[in-house]
Design a protein around this motif. Sequence first.
Motif, PDB file in Angstrom:
ATOM      1  N   GLY A   8       0.827  -1.204   0.000  1.00 44.31           N
ATOM      2  CA  GLY A   8       0.000   0.000   0.000  1.00 44.31           C
ATOM      3  C   GLY A   8       0.861   1.254   0.000  1.00 44.31           C
ATOM      4  N   SER A   9       1.970   1.215   0.754  1.00 43.00           N
ATOM      5  CA  SER A   9       2.906   2.341   0.751  1.00 43.00           C
ATOM      6  C   SER A   9       3.559   2.517  -0.613  1.00 43.00           C
ATOM      7  CB  SER A   9       3.993   2.113   1.816  1.00 43.00           C
ATOM      8  OG  SER A   9       3.436   2.066   3.106  1.00 43.00           O
ATOM      9  N   VAL A  61       2.183   1.828  -3.466  1.00 41.16           N
ATOM     10  CA  VAL A  61       1.167   2.483  -4.307  1.00 41.16           C
ATOM     11  C   VAL A  61       1.164   3.987  -4.058  1.00 41.16           C
ATOM     12  CG1 VAL A  61      -1.306   2.704  -4.754  1.00 41.16           C
ATOM     13  CG2 VAL A  61      -0.305   0.441  -4.457  1.00 41.16           C
ATOM     14  N   ASN A  62       1.121   4.389  -2.791  1.00 35.69           N
ATOM     15  CA  ASN A  62       1.064   5.813  -2.454  1.00 35.69           C
ATOM     16  C   ASN A  62       2.332   6.546  -2.864  1.00 35.69           C
ATOM     17  OD1 ASN A  62      -1.470   5.450  -1.322  1.00 35.69           O
ATOM     18  ND2 ASN A  62      -0.676   5.126   0.735  1.00 35.69           N
ATOM     19  N   ASN A  63       3.495   5.928  -2.626  1.00 28.95           N
ATOM     20  CA  ASN A  63       4.759   6.577  -2.984  1.00 28.95           C
ATOM     21  C   ASN A  63       4.916   6.703  -4.490  1.00 28.95           C
ATOM     22  OD1 ASN A  63       5.214   6.615  -0.265  1.00 28.95           O
ATOM     23  ND2 ASN A  63       6.784   5.037  -0.257  1.00 28.95           N
ATOM     24  N   ARG A 121       2.424   7.085  -6.581  1.00 28.04           N
ATOM     25  CA  ARG A 121       1.539   8.190  -6.947  1.00 28.04           C
ATOM     26  C   ARG A 121       2.171   9.533  -6.596  1.00 28.04           C
ATOM     27  NH1 ARG A 121      -3.899   5.725  -4.143  1.00 28.04           N
ATOM     28  NH2 ARG A 121      -4.497   4.234  -5.759  1.00 28.04           N
ATOM     29  N   ASN A 122       2.727   9.615  -5.385  1.00 28.95           N
ATOM     30  CA  ASN A 122       3.336  10.881  -4.959  1.00 28.95           C
ATOM     31  C   ASN A 122       4.473  11.297  -5.872  1.00 28.95           C
ATOM     32  OD1 ASN A 122       1.645  11.270  -2.739  1.00 28.95           O
ATOM     33  ND2 ASN A 122       2.959  10.070  -1.376  1.00 28.95           N
ATOM     34  N   GLU A 128      11.661  10.303  -2.328  1.00 29.02           N
ATOM     35  CA  GLU A 128      10.639   9.421  -2.895  1.00 29.02           C
ATOM     36  C   GLU A 128      11.268   8.160  -3.485  1.00 29.02           C
ATOM     37  OE1 GLU A 128       7.560   9.697  -2.544  1.00 29.02           O
ATOM     38  OE2 GLU A 128       7.289  11.781  -1.923  1.00 29.02           O
ATOM     39  N   HIS A 183      -2.365   4.164 -12.682  1.00 27.59           N
ATOM     40  CA  HIS A 183      -2.414   5.459 -12.002  1.00 27.59           C
ATOM     41  C   HIS A 183      -1.292   6.385 -12.447  1.00 27.59           C
ATOM     42  CE1 HIS A 183      -4.583   3.158  -8.547  1.00 27.59           C
ATOM     43  NE2 HIS A 183      -5.399   3.436  -9.553  1.00 27.59           N
TER      44      HIS A 183
END
Length: 286
Positions: free
Chosen positions: A92-93, A95-97, A99-100, A187, A281
């Motif tokens: 999940g991290s 995925v978020n990283n 995207r960021n 990142e 994404h």
Amino acid sequence: MVSYNTKDWFTFIFKFHKADTFRTLFPLMIAIGIYSGIVGYLEVEIWQLSEKSYVKNITIMHGMLGFVISLLLAYRINSAYDRWWEGRKLWGSLVNNSRNLAIKLSVILTDENDRKFFRKLIPSYASILNKHLKGEEISKELFDDINLEPHHNHKPNQVAKIMFHKVNDLYNSKKITGDQLIILNAEVQSFTDICGACERIKNTPIPYSYSAFIKKFIFFYVMTLPFGYAFSLGYYVAPVVVFIFYVLASLELISEEIEDPFGSDENDLPTKKIAENIKKHVEELL
């Protein structure tokens, strides 16, 4: 990973899917049922042990050890689920990283070639990490004119290195500022941190002695059940012992399956699907 409706009780009860422990344990359950029936027959028909026989008191041992085995199995499955859930949080991290990083690059970069580079490379990291954790073969050709070095086994590190090298080139060519370099570096670094945490789970199984002890404990516990309970249950001791074995052994099997969340079992994490979502994404953002 199996997708299901949590409210559909009848499906759970009457449907046997590929990962169901009943399929795996069925041959052993048959053998234990025959064994229990033979023990019950010998005690009731052949040996004709009286109600005063000390063999009847074996159930006292089962009562005392039942609490111990329940604690061991509870700790076992909780430990396995913790590993499974930590693996899910790590992806999940990721995925978020991803995207960021894509969001920041979409704002910072103006050159279409640079955007195209990261549009392909960021999803590649998730895809290669998925194959790396599963031990699958990874192609040397990444995309276009970028190839991975064949003599290096750790492919995710190579992808992270290529990304940071590109970020550093952007700074050297004055396309990004020093502050932006620091932000993007953090990142990219988070990708390697996630990879290392996943490898820690992958390469550190539950201690062998603990897993082996539980299996032996379950086996000898179940094998001694017919001797004590045949007095009160007679031939019905066979299905009762089989059911007890099914419950105890299933908990151990479930723990074995989910303690390595990056494999290819039915209940393992859908890392391939997550990697595909990251690709979708990132392409939308860049």
